[in-house]
Each structure stands twice: as structure tokens, then as C-alpha cells.
Design an enzyme around this catalytic site. Sequence first.
Site, PDB file in Angstrom:
ATOM      1  N   GLU A  57      48.024  72.731  52.297  1.00 22.43           N
ATOM      2  CA  GLU A  57      48.765  71.507  51.267  1.00 22.43           C
ATOM      3  C   GLU A  57      47.879  71.520  50.024  1.00 22.43           C
ATOM      4  O   GLU A  57      47.442  70.360  49.662  1.00 22.43           O
ATOM      5  CB  GLU A  57      48.653  70.317  52.175  1.00 22.43           C
ATOM      6  CG  GLU A  57      49.374  70.330  53.352  1.00 22.43           C
ATOM      7  CD  GLU A  57      49.470  69.184  54.176  1.00 22.43           C
ATOM      8  OE1 GLU A  57      48.412  68.412  54.190  1.00 22.43           O
ATOM      9  OE2 GLU A  57      50.433  68.952  55.088  1.00 22.43           O
ATOM     10  N   GLU A 106      42.311  68.977  67.760  1.00 22.90           N
ATOM     11  CA  GLU A 106      42.315  67.596  66.902  1.00 22.90           C
ATOM     12  C   GLU A 106      43.287  66.975  67.512  1.00 22.90           C
ATOM     13  O   GLU A 106      44.600  67.350  67.410  1.00 22.90           O
ATOM     14  CB  GLU A 106      42.552  68.237  65.575  1.00 22.90           C
ATOM     15  CG  GLU A 106      42.640  67.382  64.752  1.00 22.90           C
ATOM     16  CD  GLU A 106      42.623  67.735  62.935  1.00 22.90           C
ATOM     17  OE1 GLU A 106      41.799  68.831  62.658  1.00 22.90           O
ATOM     18  OE2 GLU A 106      43.323  67.121  62.589  1.00 22.90           O
ATOM     19  N   ASN A 145      41.059  66.264  52.616  1.00 25.39           N
ATOM     20  CA  ASN A 145      41.518  66.503  51.345  1.00 25.39           C
ATOM     21  C   ASN A 145      40.580  66.275  50.457  1.00 25.39           C
ATOM     22  O   ASN A 145      40.184  64.942  50.206  1.00 25.39           O
ATOM     23  CB  ASN A 145      42.790  65.891  50.841  1.00 25.39           C
ATOM     24  CG  ASN A 145      44.076  66.514  51.706  1.00 25.39           C
ATOM     25  OD1 ASN A 145      43.959  67.574  52.181  1.00 25.39           O
ATOM     26  ND2 ASN A 145      44.963  65.727  52.191  1.00 25.39           N
ATOM     27  N   LYS A 200      39.126  71.850  55.178  1.00 23.69           N
ATOM     28  CA  LYS A 200      40.684  72.375  55.052  1.00 23.69           C
ATOM     29  C   LYS A 200      41.060  73.397  54.054  1.00 23.69           C
ATOM     30  O   LYS A 200      40.819  72.696  52.832  1.00 23.69           O
ATOM     31  CB  LYS A 200      41.433  71.277  54.800  1.00 23.69           C
ATOM     32  CG  LYS A 200      42.966  71.004  54.655  1.00 23.69           C
ATOM     33  CD  LYS A 200      43.597  69.569  54.390  1.00 23.69           C
ATOM     34  CE  LYS A 200      45.132  69.822  54.290  1.00 23.69           C
ATOM     35  NZ  LYS A 200      45.814  68.307  54.251  1.00 23.69           N
ATOM     36  N   TRP A 222      58.901  71.159  52.996  1.00 26.53           N
ATOM     37  CA  TRP A 222      57.993  70.710  53.737  1.00 26.53           C
ATOM     38  C   TRP A 222      57.767  71.712  55.075  1.00 26.53           C
ATOM     39  O   TRP A 222      56.966  71.625  56.042  1.00 26.53           O
ATOM     40  CB  TRP A 222      57.383  69.465  53.951  1.00 26.53           C
ATOM     41  CG  TRP A 222      57.060  68.568  53.041  1.00 26.53           C
ATOM     42  CD1 TRP A 222      57.636  67.913  51.941  1.00 26.53           C
ATOM     43  CD2 TRP A 222      55.702  68.681  52.357  1.00 26.53           C
ATOM     44  NE1 TRP A 222      56.877  67.331  51.096  1.00 26.53           N
ATOM     45  CE2 TRP A 222      55.674  68.069  51.135  1.00 26.53           C
ATOM     46  CE3 TRP A 222      54.496  69.217  53.005  1.00 26.53           C
ATOM     47  CZ2 TRP A 222      54.320  67.555  50.561  1.00 26.53           C
ATOM     48  CZ3 TRP A 222      53.156  68.801  52.196  1.00 26.53           C
ATOM     49  CH2 TRP A 222      53.150  68.208  51.088  1.00 26.53           C
ATOM     50  N   ASP A 239      52.875  68.830  63.297  1.00 23.82           N
ATOM     51  CA  ASP A 239      51.940  67.825  62.671  1.00 23.82           C
ATOM     52  C   ASP A 239      51.848  66.480  63.447  1.00 23.82           C
ATOM     53  O   ASP A 239      52.567  65.345  63.024  1.00 23.82           O
ATOM     54  CB  ASP A 239      52.467  67.871  61.504  1.00 23.82           C
ATOM     55  CG  ASP A 239      51.324  67.104  60.355  1.00 23.82           C
ATOM     56  OD1 ASP A 239      50.108  66.696  60.827  1.00 23.82           O
ATOM     57  OD2 ASP A 239      51.756  66.977  59.187  1.00 23.82           O
ATOM     58  N   GLU A 271      49.845  57.975  62.366  1.00 28.19           N
ATOM     59  CA  GLU A 271      50.562  58.301  61.184  1.00 28.19           C
ATOM     60  C   GLU A 271      52.098  58.318  61.482  1.00 28.19           C
ATOM     61  O   GLU A 271      52.735  57.792  61.101  1.00 28.19           O
ATOM     62  CB  GLU A 271      49.927  59.622  60.721  1.00 28.19           C
ATOM     63  CG  GLU A 271      51.016  60.341  59.632  1.00 28.19           C
ATOM     64  CD  GLU A 271      50.449  61.520  58.919  1.00 28.19           C
ATOM     65  OE1 GLU A 271      49.584  62.032  59.085  1.00 28.19           O
ATOM     66  OE2 GLU A 271      51.234  61.999  57.791  1.00 28.19           O
ATOM     67  N   ARG A 291      57.489  76.877  59.972  1.00 28.78           N
ATOM     68  CA  ARG A 291      56.319  76.218  59.875  1.00 28.78           C
ATOM     69  C   ARG A 291      55.489  76.380  61.349  1.00 28.78           C
ATOM     70  O   ARG A 291      54.139  76.325  61.265  1.00 28.78           O
ATOM     71  CB  ARG A 291      56.328  74.764  59.612  1.00 28.78           C
ATOM     72  CG  ARG A 291      55.110  74.212  59.301  1.00 28.78           C
ATOM     73  CD  ARG A 291      55.452  72.767  58.387  1.00 28.78           C
ATOM     74  NE  ARG A 291      54.239  71.922  58.745  1.00 28.78           N
ATOM     75  CZ  ARG A 291      54.088  70.689  58.369  1.00 28.78           C
ATOM     76  NH1 ARG A 291      55.186  70.244  57.550  1.00 28.78           N
ATOM     77  NH2 ARG A 291      53.062  69.843  58.891  1.00 28.78           N
ATOM     78  N   GLU A 301      43.565  57.923  53.676  1.00 29.06           N
ATOM     79  CA  GLU A 301      44.601  58.661  53.912  1.00 29.06           C
ATOM     80  C   GLU A 301      45.067  58.501  55.342  1.00 29.06           C
ATOM     81  O   GLU A 301      44.376  58.758  56.130  1.00 29.06           O
ATOM     82  CB  GLU A 301      44.460  60.146  53.447  1.00 29.06           C
ATOM     83  CG  GLU A 301      45.803  60.913  53.700  1.00 29.06           C
ATOM     84  CD  GLU A 301      45.578  62.169  52.763  1.00 29.06           C
ATOM     85  OE1 GLU A 301      44.768  62.220  51.878  1.00 29.06           O
ATOM     86  OE2 GLU A 301      46.568  63.040  52.935  1.00 29.06           O
ATOM     87  N   ARG A 339      39.754  74.044  59.869  1.00 28.82           N
ATOM     88  CA  ARG A 339      40.813  73.699  60.566  1.00 28.82           C
ATOM     89  C   ARG A 339      41.982  74.798  60.434  1.00 28.82           C
ATOM     90  O   ARG A 339      42.129  75.674  59.400  1.00 28.82           O
ATOM     91  CB  ARG A 339      41.572  72.481  59.621  1.00 28.82           C
ATOM     92  CG  ARG A 339      40.520  71.312  59.960  1.00 28.82           C
ATOM     93  CD  ARG A 339      40.825  70.184  59.150  1.00 28.82           C
ATOM     94  NE  ARG A 339      41.905  69.591  59.868  1.00 28.82           N
ATOM     95  CZ  ARG A 339      43.137  68.849  59.346  1.00 28.82           C
ATOM     96  NH1 ARG A 339      43.356  69.149  58.031  1.00 28.82           N
ATOM     97  NH2 ARG A 339      43.935  68.198  59.897  1.00 28.82           N
TER      98      ARG A 339
HETATM   99  O1  GCW Z   1      49.754  65.048  59.001  1.00 28.14           O
HETATM  100  C1  GCW Z   1      49.638  65.531  57.741  1.00 28.14           C
HETATM  101  C2  GCW Z   1      49.293  64.256  56.916  1.00 28.14           C
HETATM  102  C3  GCW Z   1      48.241  64.504  55.556  1.00 28.14           C
HETATM  103  C4  GCW Z   1      46.868  65.330  56.137  1.00 28.14           C
HETATM  104  C5  GCW Z   1      47.479  66.586  56.884  1.00 28.14           C
HETATM  105  C6  GCW Z   1      46.213  67.089  57.411  1.00 28.14           C
HETATM  106  C7  GCW Z   1      44.673  64.946  55.168  1.00 28.14           C
HETATM  107  O2  GCW Z   1      50.455  63.868  56.339  1.00 28.14           O
HETATM  108  O3  GCW Z   1      48.268  63.368  54.951  1.00 28.14           O
HETATM  109  O4  GCW Z   1      46.122  65.489  55.105  1.00 28.14           O
HETATM  110  O5  GCW Z   1      48.315  66.416  57.873  1.00 28.14           O
HETATM  111  O6  GCW Z   1      46.247  67.043  58.659  1.00 28.14           O
HETATM  112  O7  GCW Z   1      45.543  67.704  56.760  1.00 28.14           O
END
Ligand code: GCW
Length: 698
Positions: free
Chosen positions: A285, A386, A202, A281, A559, A364, A392, A335, A159, A318
Site C-alpha cells: 500500500e 495478526e 504506515n 510494513k 484494490w 483484510d 475496522e 489479492r 489510523e 508483515r
Molecule cells: O485494513 C487495511 C487498512 C489500512 C491498514 C492496512 C494494513 C495500516 O485499511 O488502514 O494500514 O490494512 O494492515 O497495513
Amino acid sequence: PPEAFRAVGSRRVLVLGEGLLVDTVREEATRACARHGGGVRHRPPGGNGTADEPFDLVLALSTAEAPAVVTAVRDEFRRTSGQDAIGDEGFVLAHRDGVTVVLADEPAGLLYGFFHVVRLGETAFDAARPAEHHRPAMRRRMLNHWDNVDVHPVMGQVERGYAGGSIFWKDGALREDLTRVRAYGRLLAACGVNALSVNNVNVHRTEAHLLTDRLGDVAAIADELRPYGIRVHLSVNFASPVILGGLPTADPLDERVRQWWARATERVYQTIPDFGGYVVKADSEGQPGPFAYGRDHADGANMLADALAPYGGVVHWRAFVYNHRQDWRDRSTDRARAAYDHFAPLDGRFRDNAIVQVKYGPMDFQVREPVSPVIAAMPATRLAVEFQVTQEYTGQQRHVCYLAPMWSQVLGFRPFGADGPSVADIATDADTGGAAERAVRTAADGGAHAGGGLVAVSNVGDDRFWTGHPLAQANLYAFGRLAWDPRLDPVAVLDEWIDLTFVPSATADPERLRRTLHAMMDESWLTYERYTAPLGVGFMVRPGHHYGPDVDGYEYTPWGTYHFADRDGVGVDRTRATGTGFTGQYPKPWSDVYESLAECPDELLLFFHHVPYGHVLRNGSTVIQHIYDTHFEGVEQVAEIRRLWEKLDRELVSPEVHARVSELLDEQLRCAEEWRDQINTYFFRKSGVPDARGRRIY
Ligand code: GCW
């Protein structure tokens, strides 16, 4: 490359001490010497500790029977430092009577000392070099892999991975050949990393089984990494008692659930005695968590912490918890507030072996975010910070983006103002002698305390260059180095990486190469920021895969990542006076600085405020003109780094590396132009304000 070991390998080396990691040092030295003409001895000459045989380099545990030069170095260290202990992973490098000595209390220290000598090359043997004492600022320097065993239908195997498939798994099983895992351990030890989780946070159905019937896979990985001092951790699914154990509930306060975790954890430690612990986690999500049972995150984390405690394990829990089914019409939900709202009230309730793992920013992993207010809000909790080494939101390893300057800025940020502790101080866990000695901090003391260390999402896959973009290796290296010492200068760290990767003695024109790479990489994070989302507003990326521009891609989605641009202005009002109140989550002075339109730093303006396009920034430009200028400039800078790379003699780096980077620079330029044109056009259409310099906007 083997060439990096020439300085060590061409010398007469003595390695003294017992233990798995001492054996690793011996093997490393032996391999280097076999290649470069030196020689290795494993026992003190003469058996009585007198140097009757000359050595250039002695690596010794402080407990080992050693020649006089070593005891002299040890005595000298004690005398000058006033300390007895070199520290668990620490080492001393000193010179005595023409001998270079590395001394450590523990095998891990000897291993890090060895790689330090490799890093220094010939300069390590300069007798005029003053004695050095090194020990890591963070006891836990961890990478999280977001690898799946199976190829996930949407996310692929890794991922947010941009370097091919997983180095651990293939075709739904553990790889048969784990040579690369061993090499990875070696690479990580050389960077200073000492812990790693092997699967995605995940945790899907197949991967949930790594905890039980597929534990053998994890044990096999641990076997490969152990000789390099790397502990293995596992991401677990909070609903495991239901999914794997057939229980009707995963309620953390239910006795059957607690028993289930206790037994599962016992089996883990029977199989992997030095297992590190769990990464979780939860309630995020779509992942299961304690909320389903009316419990909170401290209840959830503590249950796992209790299961791990008898074995010295930790749970990394987390804090990335937020509502991902938001209604864009609802302006009261923010958020950015979520992690603090969920976690700050729980401060003091987490067990000592529960580490709350907080993303550096409140959203994020964006190219620019303020530091997460959670980091300042939980003085009685062990916090880990973290980062995302995998790119990403920063070009997905197709763009050059050296992230160390950003991390270094975050680590140096002082949430309580100039006199308070830095983020690095808060995360540091190095100076504890264990739970009993842990002093619970008061909010601003910055004194001795236990944090949870540094964590980052790995960028490594089965790509031949490990990280897809060969220059993205520098991010992996820099993460390890900053976790070891957050005060290191990112430019100096890049120098180390350049020298270790393209060894000067083996390169025709090392200065030229160094100059080119610095010109390409030092500012590449700021360049990336310039051609993408402006002034801290974030996102504006293509939904789903997050690559390339799409200004409104997330604007009407659930989101929670909005920019609120209209014909008059742009940005998110997060003030207490008129907005979501997020600024109130910071202590002073930042709660006031961010609240104030006049004081808010330009680069974070649109994160905290909704302003008209004509708003004048502290740098004198208007918001709209700044958007145009930075986007034109960013693309010009990409064109420039591409030109620099083209001019570089391909033999300086190898034709393969040259070709891969060239190909990627073409893509970076194409993508940067797309960003420039879409962003500029979008804001021109919204605002109707032309570019003061009359450049082409579509
Ligand atoms: O940044 C987002 C990502 C997800 C990721 C999530 C997280 C692993 O788009 O893909 O899932 O954060 O940090 O848990």
C-alpha cells in the site's frame, strides 16, 4: 474499578522477592489494602522463614527467603508436576495451612499471578481449590498501535481508530501527562499482554523520526509501561537510511545501509535497553520496501534482524503484501493469493529473530474469511498471527461485535486436518529455551517449536471509556486472554470481563447484568455477519472509511476486492479448476474441501465460488433466500439487543455507560437497517428473485 481488588485488599498480604515487577505487585497490593482494610508486609516474618505472623495471601518468588508454607508449595509443585521450573511468566496458585500462595520463578510471573488472584476474587481464597499452574501459550502477546504523532489529513491521528485521539501523542508531540499510558500498561498486564508497538505501520515522515532524533518519546513511553512488564516496539520506515540518514539507497544488501541500521539500532538500545524490536510494513500500500532494489522480503527482514540480534531484539515483518493497483478487468490477479505467493517460497530463509506476521485471513480483517494459507506454508519460519481488535470492518466500535468467538475459531483451525497442529500451535513460541533448542518443524508435526506469538491492532484511544464503545473493551481483554491461553472459551472470557468491569459485589443484580450482556454479546459477531456482506464474500463497504454498506463501492477500483455479482450469480471463483487457483495454496484436506462446491462450508461459499442465486446451500436454502433471510434476521437481532439494553436498570452499569451504549445501539440499528435494505435491494434488482416470505424489499 478499585472494587475489583476487594478480595485481595481486605486480606493480610505478604510479598517476597526483588525486582521492578515485584515492586509493582507490592504497590498494587498496598493500594488495594489501603482501600479495603487489609495490610501488606514485605519481609518474611521473624527473618528466619518461620510463620510467626498469620497471612492470608503470600506472593513469593521461588528464590526468595520464605515462610514454610511457601517452601511446602514449591516442593509440592516439583513433586506433583515432575518439573523444576514454573516458567518465565508462569505462576503456581495453591493453598496450604489456610494460606493462599502465589509462587513464581520470575517477577513477571508474580505480576500475572497477582492479576489472576484479582480475577478470581473471593474464589482465589477457597482452600478447597486444587493447586493450579499457569503459563502463557504465547511468549509474545503484542498489540500494534496504528497511532500517528501528527494528525494525518485522511486517516486522522489513529489510523482505523474509533476511540478518539492517541493516548501517546497530542498536537504533534508526546503528551506531557503520561498517567494514562501507565494506566494502560496496568490494564494490559491484567489482560496478559506483554508487548506493544507505539506507532502506525504506515510510517509517515514525522513518525520516521521516532527511530532517531525523537527516540526520547519512545523511551518515555517505555518507562511508563516497563513496571507492568510491557516491552516497547517501534514501527520503522524501510527507507529510513534515505529519509533520515541521507544515503542514496535503502538496499538491504548495501553495506552502508546495513551499517546505518546497525548504528541506529545500537543507539536505540543505549536509550532503551529492553527495547523489543521493529515492526515493518514493506512494499505494501505504498510503503517502501526491498522490491525497489530487486531484493526480496527475506533480504529486507534479515537485514533488520541482523541489526537487532546483538541485543536480543526481533523484527516483526508483515506478510500483508499485495498489488493495490490492480485492474478490475484482469481476472487472473487475485489479492487473496498475494501473501502466499510472496512469502511461501521464502520459507527457511528468515533469521531466527525475524518473525513473519500474517493477518488471520488472506484478504483484510473481514468479518468472515478462511484462515490464511500462509500459516500452513512456512514450517521453517517463525510466524505470528495478526488480529484486528480495532473494529475496522466489524462496526468501528459503534456496533456491538464481540470478536473472541472468531479469534477462537481461527486459533483452533487445523490447516492440515484433524491430526495436525492448530493455528495456535503454529504461532506458539512458549516452549523454546532459545534459538539453539529450536527444533525446525516439519509441516505437520505440531510438536515443540517456535512460532512468533499473537499480535493485534489495538482499539484504544483517549476516549473516556478507552475504546469508544464501552462493550468493545471486552475485545481488548479477550485478545490478551486468548494469547495467554488460546483454548479458553470466549463465553467464559466474557464472564471474566463482565465481573472485572462491573464487579458483582458492587452491582445490585449481577446475574441480571450478566444475562443481559451475554444475550447482547455472545453471538454479536454472527449478528454482524448476518446484516453485512454475505457468505464470506467480504467488503461491500464504503470505500475509504469502510463504514456502512456500498455494494459496488470497491467493484471497479484498483484494490482487488471484488464480488463479481451479475444477474445470474455472485462470488469469486478461486478454484483450481476454473478460477484463480487460490484453493491450491492450502494443504489437504482444505485444498479439496474448498475446491468442492459440495463440500465448501456455506459461510465461505462466495469466498471460493461464483454460484447462481438459485444454488442450494448445505443448510437447504438458496443463496438468494439466505441473503434475504439473514439480513432480516440480523436487523431483528440488533433491535432485540437494543431492547434488552433499554430494559436494563442504568444503575447496574452506571448512567454514563448506559447512555453511551444506548446512543451507539441507535446507530447500530440505523446502520444495520441500511445494510439490510441496500444488500437486499441490490440482489433483488440483480436477480429478479422475490423473497419467498414476501417481506418488503425496496
Ligand atoms: O485494513 C487495511 C487498512 C489500512 C491498514 C492496512 C494494513 C495500516 O485499511 O488502514 O494500514 O490494512 O494492515 O497495513
